[in-house]
Design a protein around this motif. Sequence first.
Motif, mmCIF file in Angstrom:
data_model
loop_
_atom_site.group_PDB
_atom_site.id
_atom_site.type_symbol
_atom_site.label_atom_id
_atom_site.label_comp_id
_atom_site.label_asym_id
_atom_site.label_seq_id
_atom_site.Cartn_x
_atom_site.Cartn_y
_atom_site.Cartn_z
ATOM 1 N N THR A 10 0.864 -1.182 0.000
ATOM 2 C CA THR A 10 0.000 0.000 0.000
ATOM 3 C C THR A 10 0.904 1.236 0.000
ATOM 4 N N ALA A 112 -10.733 -2.892 3.283
ATOM 5 C CA ALA A 112 -10.587 -2.499 1.881
ATOM 6 C C ALA A 112 -9.359 -1.601 1.729
ATOM 7 N N THR A 113 -8.519 -1.916 0.742
ATOM 8 C CA THR A 113 -7.377 -1.070 0.406
ATOM 9 C C THR A 113 -7.505 -0.627 -1.045
ATOM 10 N N ASP A 114 -6.783 0.404 -1.404
ATOM 11 C CA ASP A 114 -6.883 0.968 -2.743
ATOM 12 C C ASP A 114 -6.269 0.026 -3.779
ATOM 13 N N ARG A 116 -6.533 0.960 -7.058
ATOM 14 C CA ARG A 116 -6.451 1.840 -8.224
ATOM 15 C C ARG A 116 -7.528 1.441 -9.239
ATOM 16 N N GLU A 119 -11.090 0.796 -8.076
ATOM 17 C CA GLU A 119 -11.450 -0.471 -7.449
ATOM 18 C C GLU A 119 -10.758 -0.593 -6.094
ATOM 19 N N VAL A 120 -11.175 -1.585 -5.309
ATOM 20 C CA VAL A 120 -10.557 -1.856 -4.016
ATOM 21 C C VAL A 120 -10.247 -3.344 -3.893
ATOM 22 N N TRP A 122 -10.307 -6.262 -1.159
ATOM 23 C CA TRP A 122 -11.068 -6.364 0.075
ATOM 24 C C TRP A 122 -11.149 -7.800 0.587
ATOM 25 N N PRO A 140 -16.019 -0.291 -5.505
ATOM 26 C CA PRO A 140 -16.529 -0.029 -4.148
ATOM 27 C C PRO A 140 -18.017 -0.306 -4.006
ATOM 28 N N GLY A 153 -9.082 2.004 1.513
ATOM 29 C CA GLY A 153 -9.953 1.810 0.357
ATOM 30 C C GLY A 153 -11.376 2.238 0.624
ATOM 31 N N TYR A 157 -13.552 5.978 -0.805
ATOM 32 C CA TYR A 157 -14.855 5.938 -1.477
ATOM 33 C C TYR A 157 -15.988 6.035 -0.462
#
Length: 227
Positions: A10, A112-114, A116, A119-120, A122, A140, A153, A157
């Motif tokens: 991340t 949830a993490t990013d 890019r 999208e995430v 999760w 998301p 994430g 969002y």
Amino acid sequence: MLVLAFDTATPAVTAALHDGERVLAESTTIDARRHGELLVPTIETVLREAGASLRDVTVLVAGSGPGPYTGLRVGLMTAQALATSLGVPAYGVCTLDAVAYGSGLTEPFLVATDARRKEVFWGHYQDLRTRLSGPAVDRPQELPGEIPLVGAGGRMYAETVGASRLLDAPDYPFAGALAALAAEQLGERDVREVVESGTHPVLSLPLPIYLRRPDARVPSAPKKVSS
């Protein structure tokens, strides 16, 4: 036991040292573009603050993602290289598991993490130690509804997932939590054999979790041009 843990899956370039009972030192820099530049100095910082050297480390742990291809590989390749040079075992831990453990939550929630591309990445957790499903990658708006949410994430969002679902917990997989989770798991008997068999619920070999194909492609054969 002296566990050196780090994660680059991340924007958090993070490392920590754990003696099996507590975190001795931890350092984190949030920078999505400088994983390769920052990781080694971060490791040096935690070793110096703990009064230890690389030769004192008995176990290496790296976040195995999911995460963007380049950043993720920085941590995993560093773990593999150090394991070879030091002659110590290296393990991988799902980055989402580290976020979950750091949350300290005891009720069901999502991490949830990013990822890019809007999208995430999760996962669904029963509590801080138990992943029910995932890791997965989705938009998301496709996350399961009405379940509390932690991680950067979800925060990115918030308007889509609902700000009321966001819990007060760390957004990133800080290495102190990663090291503590790994140290807890490494207390099990015969853990290396279980990891190598692929049946350990948390620890794995230090290999990346990829949920997408890489953007780069091998060029196809050139088209024939008629005379």
